[in-house]
Write an enzyme that holds these catalytic residues in place. Structure first.
Site: not given
Ligand code: NAP
Length: 245
Positions: A140, A153, A157
């Site tokens: 991130s 967080y 990262k």
């Molecule tokens: P999200 O919608 O909250 O999805 C997170 C995913 O992680 C869910 O599918 C969840 O699945 C899974 N997860 C959580 N705990 C887990 C575990 N213990 N084992 C396996 N899976 C697990 O998040 P997102 O926004 O799509 O983000 C995806 C990635 O991108 C993350 O690493 C996040 O930090 C990074 N990111 C996102 C943004 C943004 O703006 N959205 C920005 C920077 C970085 P379950 O519900 O099945 O557990």
């Protein structure tokens, strides 16, 4: 030609779902990992199967070594190989450091950073046998810049970035490339919780003047998985509309 195989962790929703769908469209067999949300993972699989019949769902908590080992055993037994791993699973537990509990700190480190280590270790073993592979870790921009309210967080990262560069150095001679993507603000459930005022303020700091889409991340991952990026390893690709330069 045999299909390539990709494991996307946390593929039930958000960026992970888009990664799973775009890899399927590109001809990969996709393993859709989830932990808590089976219904969401099955919805992703249904969409994925429109493009890639030979795909499957595996439940595993990426922070649990035994569950991760079992997931990779199932992948080995089913596909006999893994071409690409996307360590996408991630959580936030935001609050100021002074108020943050040890559990809030450790849960984020366990899932985001330890989960990336556990899956990468197993994937590297499989990839070494074939002398090729691509590991893509979801970092991130916050891991580069830091962010108030996100000590846990941001540390996870930043750790992922250090981990990515170290593993890239260890695995380069085996033709396994390891890179990170550092998304900025992407429209997902993770950012839906932000108030309209906060979003407006954020967008005003983004030169491209908009939030990113999940496909923006998926297309970058597809490039990092492909032969087109065969001379790129140990890098952190920011996909953030120019927010952090
Ligand atoms: P999200 O919608 O909250 O999805 C997170 C995913 O992680 C869910 O599918 C969840 O699945 C899974 N997860 C959580 N705990 C887990 C575990 N213990 N084992 C396996 N899976 C697990 O998040 P997102 O926004 O799509 O983000 C995806 C990635 O991108 C993350 O690493 C996040 O930090 C990074 N990111 C996102 C943004 C943004 O703006 N959205 C920005 C920077 C970085 P379950 O519900 O099945 O557990």
């Amino acid at each position: 030609m045999e299909n390539k195989v990709v494991l996307v962790t946390g593929a039930g929703r958000g960026i992970g779902r888009s990664l799973a769908i775009e890899f399927a469209k590109a001809g990969y067999d996709v393993i859709v990992n989830y932990n808590g949300s089976e219904a969401a993972a099955l919805e992703t699989l249904e969409e994925v199967k429109k493009y890639s019949e030979n795909s499957m769902v595996i439940k595993a908590n990426v922070a649990n070594a035994e569950e991760v080992e079992a997931m990779f055993k199932q992948i080995q037994d089913t596909y006999k190989k893994l071409d690409c791993l996307v360590n996408n699973s991630g959580i936030t537990r935001d609050t100021l450091c002074l108020r943050m509990s040890e559990k809030e700190f450790m849960d984020v480190i366990d899932i985001n950073l330890k989960g990336t280590f556990l899956c990468s270790k197993q994937a590297s073993r499989m990839m070494m046998k074939k002398k090729q592979g691509s590991i893509i870790n979801m970092a991130s921009v916050v891991g580069i810049s830091g962010n108030a309210g996100q000590c846990n967080y941001a540390a996870s990262k930043a750790g992922i970035i250090g981990f990515t560069k170290s593993l890239a150095k260890e695995m380069g001679s085996r033709n396994i490339r390891v890179n990170a993507i550092a998304p900025g603000f992407i429209q997902t459930q993770m950012t839906d919780v932000l108030s309209e005022d906060v979003k407006k303020n954020l967008i005003s700091q983004i030169p491209l003047n908009t939030l990113g889409t999940v496909e923006d991340i998926a297309y970058t991952a597809l490039f990092l998985a492909s032969e087109q990026s065969k001379y790129i390893t140990g890098q952190v690709i920011q996909v953030d509309g120019g927010m952090l330069m």
